[in-house]
Scaffold this active site. Structure first.
Site, PDB file in Angstrom:
ATOM      1  N   ASP A  88       0.861  -1.174   0.000  1.00 32.84           N
ATOM      2  CA  ASP A  88       0.000   0.000   0.000  1.00 32.84           C
ATOM      3  C   ASP A  88       0.901   1.229   0.000  1.00 32.84           C
ATOM      4  O   ASP A  88       2.098   1.140   0.286  1.00 32.84           O
ATOM      5  CB  ASP A  88      -0.881  -0.051   1.252  1.00 32.84           C
ATOM      6  CG  ASP A  88      -1.712   1.201   1.432  1.00 32.84           C
ATOM      7  OD1 ASP A  88      -2.322   1.651   0.452  1.00 32.84           O
ATOM      8  OD2 ASP A  88      -1.736   1.732   2.562  1.00 32.84           O
ATOM      9  N   ASP A  99      -0.381   5.073   0.975  1.00 25.67           N
ATOM     10  CA  ASP A  99      -0.706   6.052   2.009  1.00 25.67           C
ATOM     11  C   ASP A  99      -0.871   5.414   3.385  1.00 25.67           C
ATOM     12  O   ASP A  99      -1.587   4.415   3.543  1.00 25.67           O
ATOM     13  CB  ASP A  99      -1.984   6.807   1.625  1.00 25.67           C
ATOM     14  CG  ASP A  99      -1.750   7.710   0.431  1.00 25.67           C
ATOM     15  OD1 ASP A  99      -0.835   8.547   0.498  1.00 25.67           O
ATOM     16  OD2 ASP A  99      -2.470   7.557  -0.580  1.00 25.67           O
TER      17      ASP A  99
END
Length: 221
Positions: free
Chosen positions: A55, A57
């Protein structure tokens, strides 16, 4: 030191003995909480790189439209409709070393729910050496009950045993929860060491016949 951390360090030493062309085999039985490499018998399986999906953020960086409370690392400009807005980005401590170490043993993919205009600029900044081999953005996510979910089969097809995803939001990998490695969300703690803790585990995951077994061992410790 926990037994799992000991296994991680031991397997890191073992892994350095193998090159990209080394022929290895994976036993079908489990010993001491992990599946170990065996010297024999040999099979046709070679230690082809497995895939770590990351991922963006709150996993690798924290981004905000407001000036953050700590020193930011860089800024990107993103168009929102007719307006261009500044986005301030704080890199998670250790992210550069984390990516480079993963790149030695794995295919590294970033799968983010962020829009491409924003995320591509951030990835260009944090991946100067081109470790990340594939980038997937919001338009590649599957919408489930109003949430953006990442379908890992878009990266590895049916071979889900060859991949893990690291994400601070478990709902993001709800289609394949057994592949998910959770990580604490990062905002502005510049003393955060979560990536450095995690990389020791990830570096030995490829020696599991099925990397989902590695997740079970990780979550059990």
């Amino acid at each position: 030191m926990s037994i799992f951390k000991f296994h991680c360090r031991l397997l890191r030493c073992v892994s350095r003995c193998f090159t990209a062309t080394t022929i290895i085999s994976y036993p079908s039985t489990r010993h001491d909480d992990y599946t170990k490499l065996e010297d024999e018998p040999q099979t046709e399986y070679t230690n082809t790189k497995r895939t770590i999906i990351l991922d963006l953020d709150e996993t690798l960086v924290h981004s905000t439209t407001q000036m953050p409370g700590v020193r930011y690392d860089f800024m990107v400009m993103v168009r929102v409709e007719t307006e261009v807005m500044p986005i301030f980005v704080v890199k998670r401590p250790g992210v550069t070393e984390f990516l480079e170490r993963l790149g030695e043993s794995f295919e590294v993919v970033v799968f983010t729910a962020g829009v491409e205009d924003y995320a591509s600029q951030v990835l260009d900044k944090i991946d100067r050496k081109g470790v990340i081999s594939q980038r997937l953005y919001r338009d590649s996510c599957t919408e489930v009950n109003g949430r953006y979910v990442k379908d890992l089969s878009m990266v590895v097809g049916k071979d889900l045993g060859s991949a893990l995803i690291v994400d601070d939001n478990p709902s993001s990998y709800s289609l394949q929860p057994e592949n998910g490695v959770p990580i604490k969300a990062f905002v502005d703690d510049l003393k955060d060491q979560e990536l450095m803790k995690l990389v020791e585990f990830l570096e030995i995951c490829y020696v599991y016949e099925d990397m989902r077994d590695a997740v079970q061992d990780f979550l059990a410790n």
